[in-house]
Design a protein around this motif. Structure first.
Motif, mmCIF file in Angstrom:
data_model
loop_
_atom_site.group_PDB
_atom_site.id
_atom_site.type_symbol
_atom_site.label_atom_id
_atom_site.label_comp_id
_atom_site.label_asym_id
_atom_site.label_seq_id
_atom_site.Cartn_x
_atom_site.Cartn_y
_atom_site.Cartn_z
ATOM 1 N N TYR A 92 46.661 53.422 47.991
ATOM 2 C CA TYR A 92 46.960 53.379 46.559
ATOM 3 C C TYR A 92 48.318 52.675 46.398
ATOM 4 O O TYR A 92 49.335 53.199 46.846
ATOM 5 N N LEU A 93 48.267 51.465 45.802
ATOM 6 C CA LEU A 93 49.483 50.673 45.646
ATOM 7 C C LEU A 93 49.945 50.763 44.207
ATOM 8 O O LEU A 93 49.227 50.388 43.289
ATOM 9 N N HIS A 94 51.139 51.320 44.013
ATOM 10 C CA HIS A 94 51.685 51.445 42.658
ATOM 11 C C HIS A 94 52.725 50.334 42.479
ATOM 12 O O HIS A 94 53.796 50.382 43.080
ATOM 13 N N LEU A 95 52.371 49.355 41.657
ATOM 14 C CA LEU A 95 53.267 48.233 41.419
ATOM 15 C C LEU A 95 54.220 48.572 40.283
ATOM 16 O O LEU A 95 53.812 49.061 39.237
ATOM 17 N N SER A 96 55.473 48.334 40.491
ATOM 18 C CA SER A 96 56.464 48.661 39.464
ATOM 19 C C SER A 96 56.353 47.689 38.294
ATOM 20 O O SER A 96 55.938 46.537 38.447
ATOM 21 N N PHE A 113 43.954 49.094 32.120
ATOM 22 C CA PHE A 113 43.063 50.214 32.439
ATOM 23 C C PHE A 113 42.425 49.966 33.789
ATOM 24 O O PHE A 113 42.080 48.838 34.132
ATOM 25 N N TYR A 114 42.206 51.018 34.544
ATOM 26 C CA TYR A 114 41.767 50.852 35.929
ATOM 27 C C TYR A 114 40.836 51.974 36.316
ATOM 28 O O TYR A 114 41.165 53.135 36.146
ATOM 29 N N ALA A 149 41.305 63.600 40.262
ATOM 30 C CA ALA A 149 40.016 63.404 39.586
ATOM 31 C C ALA A 149 40.202 63.383 38.073
ATOM 32 O O ALA A 149 39.572 62.587 37.369
ATOM 33 N N ALA A 150 41.067 64.253 37.552
ATOM 34 C CA ALA A 150 41.306 64.286 36.109
ATOM 35 C C ALA A 150 41.990 63.012 35.630
ATOM 36 O O ALA A 150 41.783 62.579 34.489
ATOM 37 N N LEU A 151 42.787 62.380 36.489
ATOM 38 C CA LEU A 151 43.454 61.130 36.126
ATOM 39 C C LEU A 151 42.552 59.920 36.299
ATOM 40 O O LEU A 151 42.957 58.794 36.002
ATOM 41 N N GLY A 152 41.332 60.139 36.804
ATOM 42 C CA GLY A 152 40.370 59.047 36.902
ATOM 43 C C GLY A 152 40.287 58.378 38.251
ATOM 44 O O GLY A 152 39.715 57.295 38.374
ATOM 45 N N PHE A 153 40.834 59.001 39.298
ATOM 46 C CA PHE A 153 40.824 58.378 40.612
ATOM 47 C C PHE A 153 39.569 58.706 41.416
ATOM 48 O O PHE A 153 39.455 58.289 42.558
#
Length: 719
Positions: A75-79, A88-89, A441-445
């Motif tokens: 999981y890559l979180h780009l700043s 949206f993802y 799961a609640a955040l959509g992952f």
């Protein structure tokens, strides 16, 4: 001047490409890193689909790391930057665009039934086989454990081409083929077909109500008849959305690995994306002599589903069954990101919303009242006790009874203290796994398009949370014993207690599945993989956590423990009745959600209301803590200083009601479940769930009670 314009143009191009704040790269496990030939090319448009774009520099680093990883979820979180904007993802998904006439092959999953709960391979029945032979799709750990077996199939579509196709004619059905087909038909087995990662959907009308199903039946048995008929003609309807857009640099996941559209491919692209997949099953009687002259994928005349039984294909010996299908492409306004909406609709949505909301309000109200009364009572006792001088305190101790009289025994070592530490450690591990899984799961992952991802993620989280389990269990051990001697034994017990219970139950159930030749049986190779994960990841991390627990300072008791234990006054009723009764309040918070979860597991429905589940779980944690604290206080008030195990089971007893509710669900809601094998599987899996809930809720209640007792007695003046 020209260089400044070039730099501005370069920044503008980079700004247009960096439209997303998060990119997920999922790489299936491969024996060797994929080569350039396996790079898949995918085209997407920012406004037409979920953006899967990322800045090239960050993606390049991530791609190198992902390709050289055998099994990774990155999981890559780009700043955010000045050029970045919100996007949206939907994790685990990517769009595939098909050009007109492009060949698309469907896949088939295991045959499933709500009557037996025993999955079987699609090709265990005499169906047509693909020209290149049967090839299994790469499956993750969760899919294997759930009994999924995804294979290729001979059903071939050509994008936006309506046609009627002949597949094959079987040899004469043998006695074994007829017996197997009849058994699968009468057990209501469904064929689960997948196109572009979408399950086939079918609609039926029962008593004027339109009911949605996934898959189609193997066959059917007319009323008042002993004959069975096979489904050998399928009418497919594929919903497509026309797509036009400029080629952009994109990264996605697929069966072939990862794909990036190169600069040379940035040209005008157009095609179709699949947004729906429906099937109407039919049974059609063909002339085998005429059909055997045809070859696979030859065009045949389109047929309608016959209304007369005489025109349907009966299942009996020496019959030759011909398989055909029609495909119709229908343009739709549904866009690709919304194509799963039809599958995720839950029956009785209003009842689901209002019943859960009502449950939350009632439980919050009751728990709030209990907690407010409790706080006022404790505060009054503490205030009254501390306002007295020492002589008055001694006189009050002689005259009054209550929690103040067990000062010298409240922290006395409980019986079976090692087992308590082990169960608390495992409870921390299970609770941590549940929290992280439900939040993600609640955040959509946890996309429903990624089959098995939820179970795989839970297993990996459980393995890595062994360090927390070892730390908490060993620190509790050193607190109770006053020394770290024996911490290795405690750590090993934590690492083996709950996994050992699950391993024994699964092994017993697996022998039943092996005897039934079901695809739900865990392969022997997977057993070794699970054991390797257990002993190579979970056990070392648990030992590491235990070692860290020995280095942490033990929790110091605020009072000294007397050498001689105080006698506990006789009770009019056994204390375990109060402990068992306490589990009803936590059960009241989750039994409605439990119904939907059981329905999704055993009736093949999609469960995707993790937001509700997160709220219910938070409420369950609060209620477990409150119930355990209140019950502990009640026991201390009657001079019962043996509160340790009672605090654990006060909230942990909810597992008993969960298991009893599972039996109730089996008897009244799973009436179609037939046979002792299916009932044994159901009860075995329900027992695993109940044990996990007991350890999790018991740990929540115990730790809350421990810190409450510690705080309570640290507030009292002691000589």
């Amino acid at each position: 001047m020209s260089s400044a314009i070039a730099r501005r143009y370069s920044r503008a191009r980079e700004a247009r490409r960096c439209h997303v704040a998060a990119v997920r790269i999922a790489v299936r496990r491969r024996p060797t890193p994929p080569g350039p030939a396996s790079i898949a090319r995918v085209r997407a448009h920012l406004l037409n689909t979920t953006p899967l774009l990322a800045c090239s520099k960050s993606l390049g680093n991530a791609l190198v790391a992902a390709i050289h990883s055998r099994f990774a979820f990155l999981y890559l979180h780009l700043s955010f930057s000045k050029a970045a904007c919100n996007g949206f993802y939907l994790p685990g998904s990517y769009m595939h665009t098909y050009s007109p006439g492009e060949e698309i092959f469907t896949k088939v999953n295991s045959l499933t039934s709500i009557e037996t709960e025993l999955p079987f391979s699609y090709y265990s029945l005499p169906y047509c086989k693909p020209l290149g032979g049967i090839k299994k799709s790469a499956e993750n750990l969760g899919e294997l454990l759930m009994g999924d077996q995804i294979d290729n199939s001979p059903y071939r579509f050509r994008m936006n081409v309506n046609e009627s196709i002949y597949l094959c004619t079987t040899p004469e059905l043998s006695e074994n083929d007829v017996k197997l087909l009849k058994q699968r038909t009468r057990d209501l087995y469904q064929v689960n077909m997948i196109l572009d990662n979408l399950p086939a959907m079918r609609f039926t009308n029962q008593n004027g109500v339109k009911i949605q199903w996934t898959g189609y039946p193997v066959g059917y048995t007319p009323q008042n008849s002993n004959d069975d008929y096979i489904i050998n003609h399928l009418k497919f309807k594929v919903f497509i959305h026309e797509y036009e857009g400029a080629g952009v640099e994109i990264i996605g996941t697929g069966e072939e690995g990862m794909g990036v559209i190169s600069e040379a491919d940035k040209k005008k692209a157009s095609g179709f994306e699949i947004v729906g997949f429906e099937v109407v099953p039919c049974s059609v009687k063909y002339d085998p002599e005429k059909m055997t002259k045809l070859h696979i994928y030859d065009t045949v005349a389109s047929v309608g589903c016959p209304q007369e039984i005489g025109n349907s294909q009966i299942i009996r010996e020496h019959e030759r069954v011909s398989f055909t299908y029609d495909v119709e492409f229908v343009k739709s306004d549904i866009r690709w990101p919304s194509r799963w909406d039809a599958y995720l609709k839950m029956e009785g949505a209003r009842v689901h919303w209002f019943s859960i909301l009502n449950s939350l309000m009632v439980i919050f109200f009751l728990a709030g009242i209990v907690f407010v009364i409790f706080l006022r009572t404790v505060r009054r006792d503490l205030t009254r006790y501390e306002e007295l001088d020492k002589e008055a305190q001694a006189q009050m101790n002689e005259e009054l009874s209550g929690w103040k009289l067990v000062v010298g025994d409240v922290f006395r070592e409980p019986s079976h203290s090692k087992l308590l530490c082990v169960m608390v450690g495992d409870g921390v591990q299970i609770t941590g796994m549940a929290v992280v899984t439900i939040v993600f799961a609640a955040l959509g992952f946890m996309s429903p398009a990624s089959r098995g991802m939820l179970l795989t993620g839970m297993i990996l989280l459980y393995l890595f949370l062994g360090i927390a389990a070892g730390y908490v269990g060993v620190r509790m051990w050193t607190t109770i014993k006053g020394t770290s001697t024996g911490w290795r034994s405690v750590s090993w017990s934590i690492a083996c207690f709950f996994p050992g219970i699950v391993f024994v139950i699964l092994t017993l159930l697996n022998f039943i599945l092996w005897g039934s030749r079901s695809t739900g049986a865990i392969p022997l190779s997977l057993y070794f993989i699970l054991l390797a994960l257990w002993f190579c990841i979970s056990v070392p991390l648990t030992l590491l956590g235990g070692h860290l627990g020995t280095r942490a300072e033990p929790i110091k008791y605020p009072v000294r423990t007397n050498q001689i234990p105080r006698e506990i006054p006789a009770r009019k009723y056994p204390s375990w009745l109060l402990v068992l009764g306490a589990g009803t309040l936590p059960f009241g918070t989750l039994f409605i959600e439990l119904f939907f979860i059981l329905s999704s597991i055993w009736l093949g429905r999609f469960y995707y209301v993790f937001g509700f589940l997160l709220v219910v779980f938070m409420l369950l944690v609060i209620v477990c803590a409150e119930v355990s604290v209140v019950l502990t206080y009640m026991h201390l008030c009657v001079e019962d200083w043996m509160w340790w195990w009672k605090a654990f089971y006060a909230s942990g007893s909810v597992a008993l009601y969960v298991f009893l509710y599972s039996i109730n669900y089996l008897v009244f809601d799973l009436q179609s479940l037939s046979g002792p094998v299916s009932a044994t599987l159901y009860l075995g899996y329900s027992l695993i769930m109940a044990v996990a809930i007991m350890l999790s809720t018991g740990t929540i209640g115990f730790l809350t009670s421990f810190y409450f007792v510690h705080y309570l007695f640290s507030s009292v003046k002691i000589d």
